[in-house]
Design a protein around this motif. Sequence first.
Motif, PDB file in Angstrom:
ATOM      1  N   ALA A 169     -20.483  62.275 -41.861  1.00 34.55           N
ATOM      2  CA  ALA A 169     -19.055  62.371 -41.548  1.00 34.55           C
ATOM      3  C   ALA A 169     -18.268  61.389 -42.409  1.00 34.55           C
ATOM      4  N   LEU A 170     -17.097  61.854 -42.858  1.00 36.69           N
ATOM      5  CA  LEU A 170     -16.115  61.004 -43.530  1.00 36.69           C
ATOM      6  C   LEU A 170     -14.979  60.848 -42.526  1.00 36.69           C
ATOM      7  N   VAL A 171     -14.706  59.621 -42.087  1.00 40.47           N
ATOM      8  CA  VAL A 171     -13.806  59.426 -40.952  1.00 40.47           C
ATOM      9  C   VAL A 171     -12.730  58.396 -41.270  1.00 40.47           C
ATOM     10  N   THR A 223     -22.186  57.795 -41.389  1.00 39.92           N
ATOM     11  CA  THR A 223     -20.734  57.849 -41.290  1.00 39.92           C
ATOM     12  C   THR A 223     -20.099  56.964 -42.344  1.00 39.92           C
ATOM     13  N   PHE A 224     -19.110  57.534 -43.022  1.00 43.64           N
ATOM     14  CA  PHE A 224     -18.383  56.836 -44.074  1.00 43.64           C
ATOM     15  C   PHE A 224     -16.940  56.688 -43.603  1.00 43.64           C
ATOM     16  N   GLY A 247     -25.777  52.864 -40.176  1.00 46.11           N
ATOM     17  CA  GLY A 247     -25.300  54.184 -40.532  1.00 46.11           C
ATOM     18  C   GLY A 247     -23.808  54.279 -40.771  1.00 46.11           C
ATOM     19  N   VAL A 248     -23.099  53.143 -40.839  1.00 46.73           N
ATOM     20  CA  VAL A 248     -21.655  53.155 -41.078  1.00 46.73           C
ATOM     21  C   VAL A 248     -21.359  52.382 -42.358  1.00 46.73           C
ATOM     22  N   ASP A 249     -20.742  53.053 -43.331  1.00 44.10           N
ATOM     23  CA  ASP A 249     -20.280  52.416 -44.561  1.00 44.10           C
ATOM     24  C   ASP A 249     -18.760  52.475 -44.557  1.00 44.10           C
ATOM     25  N   VAL A 250     -18.115  51.426 -45.097  1.00 42.67           N
ATOM     26  CA  VAL A 250     -16.657  51.350 -45.082  1.00 42.67           C
ATOM     27  C   VAL A 250     -16.120  51.430 -46.504  1.00 42.67           C
ATOM     28  N   TYR A 251     -15.124  52.299 -46.698  1.00 45.92           N
ATOM     29  CA  TYR A 251     -14.441  52.468 -47.978  1.00 45.92           C
ATOM     30  C   TYR A 251     -12.966  52.188 -47.760  1.00 45.92           C
ATOM     31  N   SER A 252     -12.461  51.157 -48.456  1.00 44.63           N
ATOM     32  CA  SER A 252     -11.061  50.762 -48.316  1.00 44.63           C
ATOM     33  C   SER A 252     -10.175  51.698 -49.114  1.00 44.63           C
ATOM     34  N   LYS A 253      -9.110  52.183 -48.470  1.00 47.05           N
ATOM     35  CA  LYS A 253      -8.131  53.026 -49.166  1.00 47.05           C
ATOM     36  C   LYS A 253      -7.243  52.144 -50.027  1.00 47.05           C
ATOM     37  N   PRO A 254      -6.913  52.554 -51.238  1.00 44.36           N
ATOM     38  CA  PRO A 254      -7.461  53.717 -51.930  1.00 44.36           C
ATOM     39  C   PRO A 254      -8.895  53.433 -52.366  1.00 44.36           C
ATOM     40  N   PHE A 255      -9.756  54.409 -52.244  1.00 41.93           N
ATOM     41  CA  PHE A 255     -11.166  54.212 -52.556  1.00 41.93           C
ATOM     42  C   PHE A 255     -11.561  55.055 -53.759  1.00 41.93           C
TER      43      PHE A 255
END
Length: 155
Positions: free
Chosen positions: A84-86, A111-112, A126-134
Amino acid sequence: PREDDLETARREGLLAVLPKPVPISTLMELLANARRDGLVVVAEDDPALSDNLSELLRARGFSCVTVSSALDADRLSCASPFAALVDLRMPGGPDGEALRRLRARFPSLPTFVMTAWPDLAPLGEGVDVYSKPFDTGALMGALETAHAARPMPSP
């Protein structure tokens, strides 16, 4: 097909729209790249970002279902996503509600999290974090890695 029919199909996991007669080379390429076990949930309330991510996923052979609010996450009754991209902030609940609902329904789901508020993102297995803008390339690469690493179903 009517535009609202196409939009509904896109939200439900449409992989491609092909013209008739179907160009055989296009169909063969699509089938060769399709990942029948590659369903991704895109939980994002920004329609432009949701559409862009969906198109990127389809181009890589994944199919996707989209939800635009935390409450929509509960409608995934028949879906079996592999990832999932959340977005962390979505309508229909407090920060992280869509993430919480998806993780409750699919506890081991990779989960991203995509967010402008990375400090609020829950960390965990299982959770990776991508800061906007990514960097979408980095996100797609991580998704490819997660897909390759998933356990294979028993025959």
